[in-house]
Design a protein around this motif. Structure first.
Motif, PDB file in Angstrom:
ATOM      1  N   ARG A 133       0.829  -1.213   0.000  1.00 20.44           N
ATOM      2  CA  ARG A 133       0.000   0.000   0.000  1.00 20.44           C
ATOM      3  C   ARG A 133       0.865   1.265   0.000  1.00 20.44           C
ATOM      4  NH1 ARG A 133      -3.050  -3.225   3.722  1.00 20.44           N
ATOM      5  NH2 ARG A 133      -5.057  -3.861   2.852  1.00 20.44           N
ATOM      6  N   SER A 134       2.110   1.144   0.449  1.00 19.82           N
ATOM      7  CA  SER A 134       2.988   2.310   0.460  1.00 19.82           C
ATOM      8  C   SER A 134       3.649   2.546  -0.903  1.00 19.82           C
ATOM      9  CB  SER A 134       4.072   2.142   1.527  1.00 19.82           C
ATOM     10  OG  SER A 134       4.847   0.983   1.278  1.00 19.82           O
ATOM     11  N   ASP A 135       3.474   1.603  -1.830  1.00 19.98           N
ATOM     12  CA  ASP A 135       4.018   1.775  -3.177  1.00 19.98           C
ATOM     13  C   ASP A 135       3.227   2.839  -3.927  1.00 19.98           C
ATOM     14  OD1 ASP A 135       5.747  -0.259  -2.618  1.00 19.98           O
ATOM     15  OD2 ASP A 135       4.702  -1.777  -3.802  1.00 19.98           O
ATOM     16  N   PRO A 136       3.814   3.421  -4.981  1.00 14.29           N
ATOM     17  CA  PRO A 136       3.018   4.271  -5.880  1.00 14.29           C
ATOM     18  C   PRO A 136       1.841   3.476  -6.439  1.00 14.29           C
ATOM     19  CG  PRO A 136       5.356   4.512  -6.343  1.00 14.29           C
ATOM     20  CD  PRO A 136       5.235   3.386  -5.354  1.00 14.29           C
ATOM     21  N   GLN A 137       0.662   4.079  -6.463  1.00  8.79           N
ATOM     22  CA  GLN A 137      -0.558   3.392  -6.865  1.00  8.79           C
ATOM     23  C   GLN A 137      -0.976   3.810  -8.275  1.00  8.79           C
ATOM     24  OE1 GLN A 137      -2.253   1.097  -4.479  1.00  8.79           O
ATOM     25  NE2 GLN A 137      -0.149   1.359  -3.739  1.00  8.79           N
ATOM     26  N   ILE A 138      -1.727   2.936  -8.943  1.00  8.58           N
ATOM     27  CA  ILE A 138      -2.245   3.222 -10.268  1.00  8.58           C
ATOM     28  C   ILE A 138      -3.677   2.707 -10.372  1.00  8.58           C
ATOM     29  CG2 ILE A 138      -1.337   1.069 -11.233  1.00  8.58           C
ATOM     30  CD1 ILE A 138      -0.868   2.593 -13.846  1.00  8.58           C
ATOM     31  N   ALA A 139      -4.526   3.464 -11.048  1.00  4.51           N
ATOM     32  CA  ALA A 139      -5.916   3.055 -11.255  1.00  4.51           C
ATOM     33  C   ALA A 139      -6.032   2.344 -12.606  1.00  4.51           C
ATOM     34  CB  ALA A 139      -6.835   4.269 -11.221  1.00  4.51           C
ATOM     35  N   ILE A 140      -6.758   1.241 -12.610  1.00  6.96           N
ATOM     36  CA  ILE A 140      -6.879   0.413 -13.814  1.00  6.96           C
ATOM     37  C   ILE A 140      -8.342   0.058 -14.050  1.00  6.96           C
ATOM     38  CG2 ILE A 140      -6.198  -1.773 -14.899  1.00  6.96           C
ATOM     39  CD1 ILE A 140      -3.767  -1.787 -13.081  1.00  6.96           C
ATOM     40  N   CYS A 141      -8.727   0.042 -15.310  1.00  5.35           N
ATOM     41  CA  CYS A 141     -10.043  -0.456 -15.714  1.00  5.35           C
ATOM     42  C   CYS A 141      -9.847  -1.789 -16.415  1.00  5.35           C
ATOM     43  CB  CYS A 141     -10.726   0.541 -16.649  1.00  5.35           C
ATOM     44  SG  CYS A 141     -12.289  -0.074 -17.347  1.00  5.35           S
ATOM     45  N   LEU A 142     -10.454  -2.856 -15.887  1.00  2.00           N
ATOM     46  CA  LEU A 142     -10.358  -4.195 -16.469  1.00  2.00           C
ATOM     47  C   LEU A 142     -11.611  -4.447 -17.298  1.00  2.00           C
ATOM     48  CD1 LEU A 142      -8.963  -6.128 -13.376  1.00  2.00           C
ATOM     49  CD2 LEU A 142      -7.696  -5.367 -15.386  1.00  2.00           C
ATOM     50  N   ASP A 143     -11.455  -4.452 -18.609  1.00  7.45           N
ATOM     51  CA  ASP A 143     -12.586  -4.524 -19.533  1.00  7.45           C
ATOM     52  C   ASP A 143     -12.563  -5.863 -20.249  1.00  7.45           C
ATOM     53  OD1 ASP A 143     -14.830  -3.701 -20.818  1.00  7.45           O
ATOM     54  OD2 ASP A 143     -13.805  -2.421 -22.272  1.00  7.45           O
ATOM     55  N   VAL A 245      -6.606   1.429 -19.252  1.00  8.70           N
ATOM     56  CA  VAL A 245      -7.553   0.366 -19.591  1.00  8.70           C
ATOM     57  C   VAL A 245      -6.782  -0.877 -20.026  1.00  8.70           C
ATOM     58  CG1 VAL A 245      -9.444  -0.342 -21.096  1.00  8.70           C
ATOM     59  CG2 VAL A 245      -9.307   2.035 -20.289  1.00  8.70           C
ATOM     60  N   LEU A 246      -7.037  -1.982 -19.343  1.00 10.95           N
ATOM     61  CA  LEU A 246      -6.530  -3.292 -19.748  1.00 10.95           C
ATOM     62  C   LEU A 246      -7.720  -4.168 -20.136  1.00 10.95           C
ATOM     63  CD1 LEU A 246      -3.817  -4.063 -17.023  1.00 10.95           C
ATOM     64  CD2 LEU A 246      -3.502  -3.045 -19.281  1.00 10.95           C
ATOM     65  N   GLN A 247      -7.588  -4.878 -21.240  1.00  4.72           N
ATOM     66  CA  GLN A 247      -8.654  -5.775 -21.692  1.00  4.72           C
ATOM     67  C   GLN A 247      -8.230  -7.219 -21.483  1.00  4.72           C
ATOM     68  OE1 GLN A 247      -8.811  -4.104 -25.724  1.00  4.72           O
ATOM     69  NE2 GLN A 247     -10.878  -3.391 -25.303  1.00  4.72           N
ATOM     70  N   TYR A 248      -9.209  -8.069 -21.210  1.00  4.03           N
ATOM     71  CA  TYR A 248      -8.921  -9.496 -21.039  1.00  4.03           C
ATOM     72  C   TYR A 248      -9.890 -10.316 -21.871  1.00  4.03           C
ATOM     73  CZ  TYR A 248     -12.850  -9.335 -17.722  1.00  4.03           C
ATOM     74  OH  TYR A 248     -14.081  -9.152 -17.139  1.00  4.03           O
TER      75      TYR A 248
END
Length: 255
Positions: A133-143, A245-248
């Motif tokens: 949690r102390s690491d730099p954070q990133i927001a991701i959308c899993l589509d 945005v990451l797609q799977y």
């Protein structure tokens, strides 16, 4: 019989010395924006007064350049092998300062020693429970990417909550495990994770994908005035669309 050429340690000095202090790199720390490496203490102190890389002058981060620093443990091991006695000298120095910490007023050696042990144990427990949690954070959308009726579409569904926030050190392999858990997929079921239509390797970190696949694509920018793409009649300032945005999809075997 050909003789093996011997190299002196000084031949490697340009690669294992710090640009700031001119000494051997101690806890080598790399700036991810420009890939220049310095001693950890040197670069942290430098960033207290400037946001620019001391070697190339490029801006590392607008507000918090410390987020762009990463320890290079591999380089540290190489330096220890090249420079005789360096590891032992650092260990002796560390032991010296542990034994000779300045005492606070009214505190004896025993009480300070007990407190140090408690603090160390507490720090270790805290590190174990940090979960990055102390690491730099990133927001991701899993589509979920639909494949026009390809086998597996009925198994792989869209997530109820597709927006997540995680450490930039998270790898694609971890994302795949997260998806398999949320979608309740069999352990033998495999997924592809894509960014901008390109399949990502399982060892790619979120930071690497963001730096090399996401932020460099022009279509990921929007107009600040009307939220249109780069072609905009208002000629407003551009900002980067967020989150990444990451797609799977079910894994496609091209063999």
């Amino acid at each position: 019989m050909a003789t093996q050429r011997k190299h002196l340690v000084k031949d490697f000095n340009p690669y294992i010395t710090c640009y700031i202090c001119k000494g051997y790199l101690i806890k080598p720390t790399t700036v991810t924006e420009c890939l220049h490496t310095f001693c950890k203490t040197c670069i942290v102190q430098h960033f207290e007064d400037s946001n620019d890389c001391p070697r190339c002058g490029n801006q590392v981060h607008e507000t918090n350049p410390l987020e762009m620093l990463r320890l290079d443990n591999t380089l540290e091991e190489i330096i220890f092998k090249l420079v005789p006695g360096l590891r032992e000298q650092l260990e002796r120095e560390s032991e010296f300062w542990k034994k000779n910490k300045p005492q606070e007023n009214g505190q004896d050696d025993n009480s300070k020693g007990d407190k140090s042990k408690v603090d160390e144990e507490g720090d270790e427990n805290q590190d174990d429970k940090d979960y990055h949690r102390s690491d730099p954070q990133i927001a991701i959308c899993l589509d979920c990417l639909r494949n026009n009726g390809q086998s597996g579409d009925n198994v792989v569904k869209g997530l109820m909550k597709k927006f997540i926030r995680c450490s930039t050190r998270v790898t694609v392999g971890t994302i795949k495990k997260f998806l398999s858990l949320k979608l309740k997929l069999p352990s033998s079921y495999e997924l592809d994770v894509l960014c901008n239509g390109e399949i990502m390797g399982k060892d790619h970190t979120m930071e690497f994908i963001y730096m090399t696949r996401w932020r460099l694509r022009g279509e990921n920018f929007r107009c600040l005035n009307c939220s249109a793409s780069q072609v905009c009649s208002q000629d407003g300032p551009l900002y980067q669309s967020y989150p990444m945005v990451l797609q799977y999809r079910p894994r496609i075997d091209f063999g």
